[in-house]
Scaffold this motif. Structure first.
Motif, PDB file in Angstrom:
ATOM      1  N   HIS A  62       0.862  -1.178   0.000  1.00 49.35           N
ATOM      2  CA  HIS A  62       0.000   0.000   0.000  1.00 49.35           C
ATOM      3  C   HIS A  62       0.905   1.237   0.000  1.00 49.35           C
ATOM      4  O   HIS A  62       2.117   1.141   0.147  1.00 49.35           O
ATOM      5  N   ARG A  63       0.302   2.386  -0.162  1.00 52.66           N
ATOM      6  CA  ARG A  63       1.051   3.639  -0.139  1.00 52.66           C
ATOM      7  C   ARG A  63       0.224   4.706   0.577  1.00 52.66           C
ATOM      8  O   ARG A  63      -0.990   4.568   0.740  1.00 52.66           O
ATOM      9  N   HIS A  64       0.901   5.762   1.013  1.00 54.04           N
ATOM     10  CA  HIS A  64       0.228   6.883   1.674  1.00 54.04           C
ATOM     11  C   HIS A  64       1.168   8.073   1.691  1.00 54.04           C
ATOM     12  O   HIS A  64       2.253   8.031   1.096  1.00 54.04           O
ATOM     13  N   GLY A  65       0.779   9.102   2.400  1.00 51.34           N
ATOM     14  CA  GLY A  65       1.551  10.330   2.437  1.00 51.34           C
ATOM     15  C   GLY A  65       2.807  10.220   3.290  1.00 51.34           C
ATOM     16  O   GLY A  65       3.132   9.161   3.826  1.00 51.34           O
ATOM     17  N   PRO A  66       3.537  11.334   3.468  1.00 50.95           N
ATOM     18  CA  PRO A  66       4.840  11.316   4.129  1.00 50.95           C
ATOM     19  C   PRO A  66       4.747  11.356   5.655  1.00 50.95           C
ATOM     20  O   PRO A  66       3.709  11.675   6.221  1.00 50.95           O
ATOM     21  N   GLY A  67       5.851  11.035   6.297  1.00 50.24           N
ATOM     22  CA  GLY A  67       6.015  11.351   7.713  1.00 50.24           C
ATOM     23  C   GLY A  67       5.757  10.240   8.698  1.00 50.24           C
ATOM     24  O   GLY A  67       5.892  10.451   9.898  1.00 50.24           O
ATOM     25  N   ARG A  68       5.411   9.029   8.272  1.00 54.86           N
ATOM     26  CA  ARG A  68       5.208   7.942   9.223  1.00 54.86           C
ATOM     27  C   ARG A  68       6.537   7.289   9.558  1.00 54.86           C
ATOM     28  O   ARG A  68       7.307   6.942   8.668  1.00 54.86           O
ATOM     29  N   LEU A  69       6.762   7.095  10.838  1.00 57.00           N
ATOM     30  CA  LEU A  69       7.971   6.434  11.309  1.00 57.00           C
ATOM     31  C   LEU A  69       7.575   5.082  11.885  1.00 57.00           C
ATOM     32  O   LEU A  69       6.791   5.005  12.830  1.00 57.00           O
ATOM     33  N   ILE A  70       8.110   4.014  11.322  1.00 58.57           N
ATOM     34  CA  ILE A  70       7.784   2.653  11.752  1.00 58.57           C
ATOM     35  C   ILE A  70       8.962   2.103  12.547  1.00 58.57           C
ATOM     36  O   ILE A  70      10.087   2.059  12.060  1.00 58.57           O
ATOM     37  N   VAL A  71       8.687   1.684  13.785  1.00 55.40           N
ATOM     38  CA  VAL A  71       9.689   1.112  14.668  1.00 55.40           C
ATOM     39  C   VAL A  71       9.234  -0.300  15.038  1.00 55.40           C
ATOM     40  O   VAL A  71       8.035  -0.544  15.240  1.00 55.40           O
ATOM     41  N   ILE A  72      10.175  -1.234  15.158  1.00 57.34           N
ATOM     42  CA  ILE A  72       9.840  -2.633  15.423  1.00 57.34           C
ATOM     43  C   ILE A  72      10.016  -2.951  16.915  1.00 57.34           C
ATOM     44  O   ILE A  72      11.141  -2.959  17.428  1.00 57.34           O
TER      45      ILE A  72
ATOM     46  N   PRO B  92       8.509   4.807   4.995  1.00 64.31           N
ATOM     47  CA  PRO B  92       8.188   4.799   3.561  1.00 64.31           C
ATOM     48  C   PRO B  92       8.170   6.220   3.023  1.00 64.31           C
ATOM     49  O   PRO B  92       7.469   7.085   3.555  1.00 64.31           O
ATOM     50  N   PRO B  93       8.945   6.515   1.971  1.00 66.72           N
ATOM     51  CA  PRO B  93       8.865   7.847   1.367  1.00 66.72           C
ATOM     52  C   PRO B  93       7.458   8.143   0.843  1.00 66.72           C
ATOM     53  O   PRO B  93       6.646   7.233   0.640  1.00 66.72           O
ATOM     54  N   ASP B  94       7.179   9.394   0.634  1.00 69.08           N
ATOM     55  CA  ASP B  94       5.854   9.851   0.209  1.00 69.08           C
ATOM     56  C   ASP B  94       5.357   9.076  -1.010  1.00 69.08           C
ATOM     57  O   ASP B  94       6.006   9.060  -2.060  1.00 69.08           O
ATOM     58  N   GLN B  95       4.194   8.402  -0.840  1.00 64.91           N
ATOM     59  CA  GLN B  95       3.507   7.672  -1.907  1.00 64.91           C
ATOM     60  C   GLN B  95       4.314   6.495  -2.465  1.00 64.91           C
ATOM     61  O   GLN B  95       3.993   5.971  -3.531  1.00 64.91           O
ATOM     62  N   TYR B  96       5.333   6.035  -1.742  1.00 71.26           N
ATOM     63  CA  TYR B  96       6.013   4.803  -2.109  1.00 71.26           C
ATOM     64  C   TYR B  96       5.159   3.612  -1.685  1.00 71.26           C
ATOM     65  O   TYR B  96       4.619   3.592  -0.571  1.00 71.26           O
ATOM     66  N   PHE B  97       5.037   2.622  -2.536  1.00 75.71           N
ATOM     67  CA  PHE B  97       4.438   1.369  -2.098  1.00 75.71           C
ATOM     68  C   PHE B  97       5.393   0.696  -1.119  1.00 75.71           C
ATOM     69  O   PHE B  97       6.627   0.738  -1.286  1.00 75.71           O
ATOM     70  N   HIS B  98       4.826   0.059  -0.117  1.00 72.66           N
ATOM     71  CA  HIS B  98       5.638  -0.679   0.851  1.00 72.66           C
ATOM     72  C   HIS B  98       4.830  -1.856   1.380  1.00 72.66           C
ATOM     73  O   HIS B  98       3.602  -1.836   1.396  1.00 72.66           O
ATOM     74  N   GLN B  99       5.550  -2.877   1.823  1.00 73.07           N
ATOM     75  CA  GLN B  99       4.942  -4.153   2.156  1.00 73.07           C
ATOM     76  C   GLN B  99       5.785  -4.811   3.246  1.00 73.07           C
ATOM     77  O   GLN B  99       7.016  -4.782   3.190  1.00 73.07           O
ATOM     78  N   HIS B 100       5.131  -5.413   4.256  1.00 71.98           N
ATOM     79  CA  HIS B 100       5.826  -5.945   5.422  1.00 71.98           C
ATOM     80  C   HIS B 100       5.683  -7.469   5.487  1.00 71.98           C
ATOM     81  O   HIS B 100       4.591  -8.010   5.296  1.00 71.98           O
ATOM     82  N   PHE B 101       6.803  -8.161   5.826  1.00 71.88           N
ATOM     83  CA  PHE B 101       6.891  -9.616   5.752  1.00 71.88           C
ATOM     84  C   PHE B 101       7.429 -10.172   7.067  1.00 71.88           C
ATOM     85  O   PHE B 101       8.430  -9.678   7.592  1.00 71.88           O
TER      86      PHE B 101
END
Length: 373
Positions: free
Chosen positions: A244-254, A284-293
């Protein structure tokens, strides 16, 4: 030196000139081992991470407190959400008008929010250094008031949300029915509301998150009296989420688990793989698709700190996912599945993705049970 348009970026350049590391990337393999150097403003070793497409939107920095030491009290003009990367300690928070202290203990994977214009003293109660991740909206605030000193220990700003708060302000966050509307969504559903979360790995009161697949679940995290927010998602071993993709600024920490994320531009281009484990961070950069595994033997968790709601996009839901921008499993690049299954095979594991997910666009996952161990 080329100066940035943003006041906050110019200010970061000044900190870098003093020797404080400022890393520019969309990925940090482990925030717990990031190189730090002394930062005079806070009196401790620090590093800033200027995550890709977070410039001018959100600030992320890592600070370290030596064993048995304390940081001098500090007041910031914006809220900060703090994630404990490692260690245990004690916090005292107070205002200036009503200066009664609120004290609480924190440890590995705790999250707490320091209210704007409140003094906060942080102490390390352990025998090893503490590492803390700070996240805030200071870049936007500095664009509005381009004076960094206005936000740091300003003696003329003394009104704090703590002035009207009770002594339970930092009690454990509670799962409640969302009986309030907000820019993150309408009334309804279960949310995690509060200012203190003891351990993200232990929390098991989650709700199904079917739109992203993998039988995952999640919980939205709201802070009373603040627009800062986050969510945590959990998904089973041997599975992966839809791109999926979305706008900028989300920081994902594990907080827990082992796996990787893949990211690529929405208009095509190279797919890059970013391995993760506890302590990793990816944006994820702005509007980049990204996927988690998930490549581990247990459920994986990721903690997503949100940008201001102005950066969501008008069609995004409470988790920040824009409507109609998922890539269904039936439509994904076959390489995605092939790479995932090969990675599992290298570990002696097999995919737990049902074969029907790749042929039936209406396939429904069953939400898996959640384990914190």
């Amino acid at each position: 030196m080329v100066r940035s348009y943003f006041t906050h970026d110019n200010w970061l350049d000044e900190q870098a000139a003093k020797g404080v590391p400022v890393l520019s990337d969309c990925y940090v393999e482990d925030l717990r081992t990031l190189d730090l150097s002394y930062w005079d403003i806070r009196g401790c070793d620090t590093a800033f991470v200027r995550f890709t497409n977070m410039e001018g939107v959100t600030e992320a920095r890592v600070q370290e407190i030596p064993a048995g030491a304390s940081l001098s009290p500090f007041k910031l003009g914006v809220e900060e959400m703090v994630y404990v990367l490692s260690g245990r300690g004690f916090a005292s928070v107070w205002g200036e008008i009503s200066n009664a202290k609120r004290d609480f203990e924190w440890s590995d994977r705790s999250v707490f929010v320091i209210p704007r214009n409140s003094w906060c003293e942080l102490r390390n109660m352990g025998n090893t250094p503490v590492r803390l991740l700070f996240f805030n909206y200071l870049p936007i605030a500095m664009s509005t008031i381009p004076d960094p000193e206005f936000f740091m220990n300003n003696p003329h700003v003394n009104k704090s949300i703590l002035d009207d708060a009770d002594q339970d302000f930092f009690s454990e966050a509670k799962d409640v029915e969302k009986d309030f509307g907000s820019a993150w969504g309408a009334v309804g559903g279960i949310v995690w509301r509060g200012n203190f979360w003891p351990d993200l790995l232990a929390w098991d009161k989650l709700t199904a998150a079917g739109s992203r697949g993998a039988g995952g679940s999640s919980i939205a995290m709201y802070v009373p009296g603040s627009e800062i927010s986050a969510h945590m998602s959990v998904f089973p071993p041997g599975t992966y989420k839809k791109a999926h993709r979305h706008g900028p600024g989300r920081l994902i920490v594990i907080p827990g688990g082992e796996g990787y994320s893949i990211m690529w531009p929405q208009d095509g281009g190279e797919k890059k793989v970013y391995p993760w484990h506890e302590g990793s961070a990816v944006t994820p950069p702005d509007q980049y698709f990204h996927q988690h595994f998930n490549l581990g033997l247990k459920a994986a968790r990721y903690f997503a700190l949100h940008p201001p709601v102005q950066f969501l996009g008008k069609d995004e839901d409470e988790q920040g996912n824009a409507e109609g921008v998922n890539i269904e499993y039936t439509e994904e690049d076959p390489w995605i599945r092939e790479y995932f299954e090969n990675q599992l095979a290298e570990r002696g594991l097999e995919s737990r993705m049902a074969p029907e997910v790749y042929t039936d666009p209406d396939f429904k996952f069953r939400t898996a049970s959640v384990s914190s161990t």
